[in-house]
Motif scaffolding. Structure first.
Motif, short mmCIF file in Angstrom:
data_model
loop_
_atom_site.label_atom_id
_atom_site.label_comp_id
_atom_site.label_asym_id
_atom_site.label_seq_id
_atom_site.Cartn_x
_atom_site.Cartn_y
_atom_site.Cartn_z
N ILE A 291 0.76 -1.23 0.00
CA ILE A 291 0.01 0.02 -0.08
C ILE A 291 0.95 1.21 -0.04
CG2 ILE A 291 -1.91 1.41 1.32
CD1 ILE A 291 -2.48 -1.58 2.59
N ILE A 292 0.81 2.04 -1.00
CA ILE A 292 1.44 3.40 -1.07
C ILE A 292 0.37 4.50 -0.78
CG2 ILE A 292 2.51 5.15 -2.81
CD1 ILE A 292 4.66 3.54 -2.26
N LEU A 293 0.74 5.13 0.26
CA LEU A 293 -0.26 6.33 0.40
C LEU A 293 0.44 7.59 -0.32
CD1 LEU A 293 -0.75 5.52 4.30
CD2 LEU A 293 -2.21 4.97 2.33
N ASP A 294 -0.28 8.36 -0.98
CA ASP A 294 0.27 9.28 -1.84
C ASP A 294 0.54 10.67 -1.27
OD1 ASP A 294 0.61 7.97 -4.34
OD2 ASP A 294 -1.46 8.10 -4.96
N ASP A 295 -0.19 10.96 -0.11
CA ASP A 295 0.28 12.34 0.33
C ASP A 295 0.62 12.39 1.59
OD1 ASP A 295 -2.13 11.56 1.20
OD2 ASP A 295 -3.41 13.23 0.60
N VAL A 296 1.41 11.39 2.16
CA VAL A 296 1.85 11.41 3.67
C VAL A 296 3.68 11.16 3.42
CG1 VAL A 296 -0.02 10.54 4.50
CG2 VAL A 296 1.60 8.83 3.98
N GLY A 297 4.10 11.38 4.72
CA GLY A 297 5.53 11.04 4.82
C GLY A 297 6.03 10.08 5.59
N HIS A 298 6.62 9.96 6.75
CA HIS A 298 7.19 8.96 7.14
C HIS A 298 6.49 8.49 8.57
CE1 HIS A 298 10.24 5.85 8.78
NE2 HIS A 298 10.13 6.60 9.99
N SER A 299 5.87 9.47 9.27
CA SER A 299 5.60 9.00 10.63
C SER A 299 4.17 8.34 10.60
CB SER A 299 5.22 10.70 11.40
OG SER A 299 4.62 10.44 12.53
N ALA A 300 4.18 7.66 11.72
CA ALA A 300 2.90 6.85 11.87
C ALA A 300 1.95 7.66 12.35
CB ALA A 300 3.24 5.67 12.90
N HIS A 301 2.03 8.78 12.88
CA HIS A 301 1.06 9.85 13.55
C HIS A 301 0.48 10.60 12.48
CE1 HIS A 301 2.04 8.45 17.24
NE2 HIS A 301 3.49 8.37 17.24
N GLU A 302 0.63 10.46 11.01
CA GLU A 302 -0.22 11.37 10.08
C GLU A 302 -1.32 10.61 9.84
OE1 GLU A 302 2.58 13.05 6.70
OE2 GLU A 302 3.70 11.61 7.49
N LYS A 303 -2.54 11.32 9.77
CA LYS A 303 -3.92 10.77 9.80
C LYS A 303 -3.90 9.51 8.89
CE LYS A 303 -6.32 11.68 12.32
NZ LYS A 303 -6.69 11.19 13.44
N LYS A 304 -3.62 9.72 7.70
CA LYS A 304 -3.96 8.62 6.62
C LYS A 304 -3.00 7.25 7.11
CE LYS A 304 -5.68 10.94 2.43
NZ LYS A 304 -5.52 11.10 1.05
N VAL A 305 -1.80 7.47 7.59
CA VAL A 305 -0.98 6.22 7.92
C VAL A 305 -1.92 5.80 9.23
CG1 VAL A 305 1.16 5.48 8.80
CG2 VAL A 305 1.02 7.53 7.21
N GLU A 306 -2.21 6.15 10.17
CA GLU A 306 -2.98 5.66 11.02
C GLU A 306 -4.04 4.97 10.67
OE1 GLU A 306 -2.24 8.86 14.77
OE2 GLU A 306 -4.13 8.83 13.67
N LEU A 307 -4.95 5.51 9.68
CA LEU A 307 -6.03 4.86 9.24
C LEU A 307 -5.67 3.65 8.54
CD1 LEU A 307 -7.95 7.90 7.80
CD2 LEU A 307 -8.62 6.70 9.82
N ALA A 308 -4.64 3.61 7.70
CA ALA A 308 -4.09 2.19 7.09
C ALA A 308 -3.70 1.18 7.79
CB ALA A 308 -3.06 2.75 6.08
N LEU A 309 -2.89 1.97 8.98
CA LEU A 309 -2.44 0.61 10.07
C LEU A 309 -3.65 0.00 10.75
CD1 LEU A 309 0.54 2.51 11.43
CD2 LEU A 309 0.47 0.71 9.84
N VAL A 310 -4.89 0.84 11.19
CA VAL A 310 -5.95 0.22 11.95
C VAL A 310 -6.54 -0.71 10.97
CG1 VAL A 310 -8.16 0.67 12.60
CG2 VAL A 310 -6.27 2.19 13.35
N ASP A 311 -6.72 -0.37 9.61
CA ASP A 311 -7.19 -1.18 8.48
C ASP A 311 -6.41 -2.45 8.49
OD1 ASP A 311 -9.35 -1.38 6.66
OD2 ASP A 311 -7.78 -1.40 5.19
#
Length: 321
Positions: A291-311
């Motif tokens: 899964i590549i998230l197109d508008d985030v960086g490295h941190s797990a604390h970016e909202k889209k990253v959090e959502l993807a990890l919960v998913d």
């Protein structure tokens, strides 16, 4: 995609002696009879945070979190003695045996993904599956990109103070120069270098520089453990041969694996996760989801990253120990 789960308490915590020197702090959360999942924090040296457990549904998972040697509440603080990748792998096994867990899901981001790969390649029979974020495989080219030359082209204003603390004649190997100072006898210099090293990393961790996130460095205890332990691991190449985790990925290609990667991750660029994905068989391996998230960086604390990890954790609810 669901948001992170609301905050919930720790069921049990304690310190597990893992050597004559080290004792690791650990926590158990969620459903005591649930599917076991272990969270491996970043850094190395970063330690766990209360929010780290919120990726895991407490009505389904028995989540285990721990501070790696020298980090967080583990003792002794910032200690480098007997502190290598392989010691940490042994600690994970010691914790598994202590908690009487047969198999578990392994969850790790950044350095946590490095440790997850190392552990799973050594003990694939103990893994139900892996959830990995912001892949880092400890290759020299990855380290030089971030600490020597590469990422400085994107964040020159934050690289300058990181570079300025080292004399010009030593800048040919920034990690070596930092290590000399972070392990030296001058306490003032140690703390100054720890702050500069940690500020460089926190400033570049998100797509947009987050001044609040950088404030983590204001805690000198955290910054010293983070910088000392990271630098110790990195100058030693993680005590493994260069490229080992990519070359030996075939050992885990039979496991269910979800890889979550930020497109604009500067700390651990997407090419690293792509190399791992390809070494696992790429699109031909149906066990692996990339899964590549197109508008985030490295941190797990970016909202889209959090959502993807919960998913990802929710998808793995079908796995049974």
């Amino acid at each position: 995609m669901a948001p992170v789960y609301p905050a919930f308490p720790v069921n049990k915590s304690g310190h597990l002696p893992v050597s004559s020197t080290h004792a690791i702090y650990y926590e158990e959360c969620g459903l005591s009879t649930g599917t076991p999942i272990i969270y491996l924090h970043g850094g190395p040296g970063g330690g766990i945070e209360d929010s780290d457990r919120q990726y895991f549904d407490p009505s389904h998972y028995r989540s285990i979190l721990f501070d790696q040697r020298g980090s967080g509440k583990s003792t002794p603080h910032a200690c480098l003695e007997d502190n290598t990748t392989w010691h940490l792998v042994s600690d994970i096994e010691a914790l598994r045996e202590h908690l009487k867990i047969e198999k578990w899901i392994v969850f790790g981001g950044s350095w946590g993904s490095t440790l997850a790969l190392t552990y799973s390649q050594k003990h694939p029979e103990r893994c139900l599956g892996l959830i990995l974020r912001g892949i880092f495989t400890l290759r020299r080219e990855e380290l030089e990109w971030f600490y020597q030359k590469g990422a400085d082209m994107l964040f020159p204003d934050y690289f300058e103070p990181y570079k300025a603390i080292i004399p010009v004649e030593e800048r040919g190997d920034m990690m070596k120069a930092y290590y000399k100072r972070l392990t030296g006898d001058n306490e003032e210099e140690r703390l100054k270098c720890a702050s500069a090293w940690s500020t460089w990393e926190t400033a570049t961790s998100k797509l947009m520089v987050d001044p609040e996130y950088i404030k983590k460095v204001d805690d000198p205890k955290w910054a010293l453990a983070f910088a000392r332990i990271e630098c110790h691991f990195f100058v030693n190449g993680g005590w493994m041969r260069d490229g080992q985790l990519i070359e030996e990925a075939h050992k885990i290609k039979h496991l269910p694996i979800i890889i979550v990667q930020g497109r604009y991750d500067v700390v651990c660029p997407a090419k690293i996760s792509w190399d791992l994905y390809q070494s696992l068989g790429g699109k031909d391996n149906k066990n692996v989801e990339y899964i590549i998230l197109d508008d985030v960086g490295h941190s797990a604390h970016e909202k889209k990253v959090e959502l993807a990890l919960v998913d990802a954790a929710d998808k793995f609810k079908s796995l049974k120990a």
